[in-house]
Write a protein that holds these residues in place. Structure first.
Motif, mmCIF file in Angstrom:
data_model
loop_
_atom_site.group_PDB
_atom_site.id
_atom_site.type_symbol
_atom_site.label_atom_id
_atom_site.label_comp_id
_atom_site.label_asym_id
_atom_site.label_seq_id
_atom_site.Cartn_x
_atom_site.Cartn_y
_atom_site.Cartn_z
ATOM 1 N N VAL A 169 2.685 -29.969 -15.843
ATOM 2 C CA VAL A 169 1.897 -29.364 -16.921
ATOM 3 C C VAL A 169 0.405 -29.492 -16.668
ATOM 4 O O VAL A 169 -0.397 -29.001 -17.451
ATOM 5 N N VAL A 177 2.425 -24.844 -22.639
ATOM 6 C CA VAL A 177 3.224 -26.046 -22.880
ATOM 7 C C VAL A 177 3.978 -25.917 -24.198
ATOM 8 O O VAL A 177 5.173 -26.215 -24.292
ATOM 9 N N TYR A 275 -4.391 -28.730 -19.713
ATOM 10 C CA TYR A 275 -3.624 -28.974 -20.937
ATOM 11 C C TYR A 275 -4.386 -29.944 -21.841
ATOM 12 O O TYR A 275 -4.516 -31.130 -21.523
#
Length: 408
Positions: A169, A177, A275
């Motif tokens: 991720v 995500v 992220y």
């Protein structure tokens, strides 16, 4: 180090309260030598005893009583050290959600996510904003019966998707995500969890809501709506985008013990990350965290009087109105829409908390709290990956010292 589901369950998800009370009740009641003072000037000497016996590599604390702040730092950490505050990121997301409520972009905290603009296809049509905020949605941290594995571990820690462990991720934006976890076939709701079950994935969904309804990436929304108005100059999601001086002040993680199995990578700068984890991605300092808690002291206002949150939103973020977090303390803790709230009975592990105190913790041994009775903000910052045992002895001894000088 055990690698079973109990370790995974405790790994990140109980960092707000952990086994606070049960650990405290097992602890010896006598005062620790060096921590038996009764004034603010005795805090640093107490902290130093934990460095001297090598319990910790350093500590930073801040105690702000009625606007007068004292910061103490010992060991490897300086007062302006920048810490990964992990689950203490969640109250920021809760505040962001309430800003959208104040703006009318979310009609009510009882609105269903599937009724919001851009979320018509949300695969959990019964889930509400309130349920996500209070960990009562059934969006899981759950054990899968067929494999025995726990799912819903914060991907910021594992750097991988549940049920797609080969996909990292690191370079995925929040929306990508969230879309992975918003999959009712892979992750059906567990209605047995509707009373209370701590959910990092629930807060991931809230961050996704903020992004879609505000039209900004989460990190930009937080920067423009909270960090900058509060002059939180050392608070951010992505160290790579911070200054070289800020990166140099990121506190080292105490790694003298093995990492738990649900924490599979570590770099304090998180190179390449795209992220912005709503559940645990924020870096901050003691003084910046104090500024955030001052919003609750000042009824939603920033320095200079600018209103960031309406009075009703502040009440919802601070009032005990939801199922409690017992954790062995016989109903000591309730829950607002953003924090754990101390109930009348209190808990031996939190002696400085008056009833009505709001607090939150993070997995790397960080904590902040605001006590409206004493008009006191408290912050304790360390950096150690917790696993089985959430007892952090300095926290209790510092609180006992604070309670003594508060009673004078």
């Amino acid at each position: 180090m055990t690698t079973g589901p109990r370790t995974l369950l405790l790994g990140f998800t109980l960092s707000i309260a952990g086994v606070l009370c049960t650990s405290a009740m097992r602890a010896q009641s006598q005062t620790r030598p060096g921590c038996d003072g009764n004034s603010p000037r005795d805090i640093k000497a107490c902290l130093q005893t934990f460095v001297d016996d090598q319990s910790v590599i350093g500590l930073v604390t801040l105690v702000d009583t009625r606007g007068q702040a004292q910061v103490d730092a010992v060991g490897q950490f300086k007062p302006d050290a920048i810490f990964q505050v992990m689950s203490m990121s969640k109250p920021f997301v809760a505040a962001g959600i309430m800003m959208l409520v104040d703006q009318g972009k979310i009609p009510s905290i009882d609105s269903k996510v599937s009724a919001l603009r851009g979320f018509e296809g949300f695969p959990y049509p019964t889930v509400t904003i309130r349920q996500l905020l209070t960990h009562t949605s059934g969006m899981w941290f759950k054990r899968e019966v067929t494999t025995g594995n726990w799912h819903g571990i914060e991907p910021l820690l594992t750097n991988a998707f549940d049920k797609a462990p080969g996909t990292t991720v690191r370079d995925k934006p929040l929306a990508a995500v969230a879309a992975h976890y918003a999959n009712a076939q892979l992750y059906p709701l567990d209605t047995a969890l509707r009373q209370f079950h701590y959910s990092n994935i629930g807060y991931l969904m809230l961050g996704w809501v903020i992004e879609r309804l505000s039209g900004q990436p989460l990190e930009d929304f937080m920067r423009t709506k909270l960090f900058e108005p509060l002059h939180m100059k050392d608070t951010f999601y992505f160290p790579e985008r911070a200054s070289a001086g800020q990166r140099a002040r990121i506190a080292a993680l105490d790694r003298r013990s093995p990492d738990p199995p649900d924490y599979q990578h570590y770099d304090p700068v998180r190179p390449g990350f795209a992220y912005a984890s709503p559940a645990g991605g924020i870096y901050s300092t003691a003084d910046d965290l104090r500024k955030f808690l001052s919003v609750f002291r000042n009824d939603g206002r920033a320095p200079g009087g600018k209103r960031l949150l309406e009075h009703d939103s502040i009440l919802k973020l601070t009032t005990d109105e939801e199922p409690g977090d017992d954790f062995g303390c016989k109903g000591a803790f309730g829950r607002s829409l953003g924090f754990v709230v101390v109930r009348k009975a209190g808990c031996p592990g939190a002696p400085a908390y008056s009833p009505g105190t709001i607090f939150h913790r993070g997995r790397f041994s960080t904590e902040f709290w605001f006590d409206p009775v004493q008009d006191r903000i408290g912050i304790t910052l360390y950096q150690r990956v917790e696993s089985e045992d959430y007892a952090f002895p300095p926290r209790r001894h510092i609180q006992e010292l604070i309670k003594r000088f508060a009673a004078r």
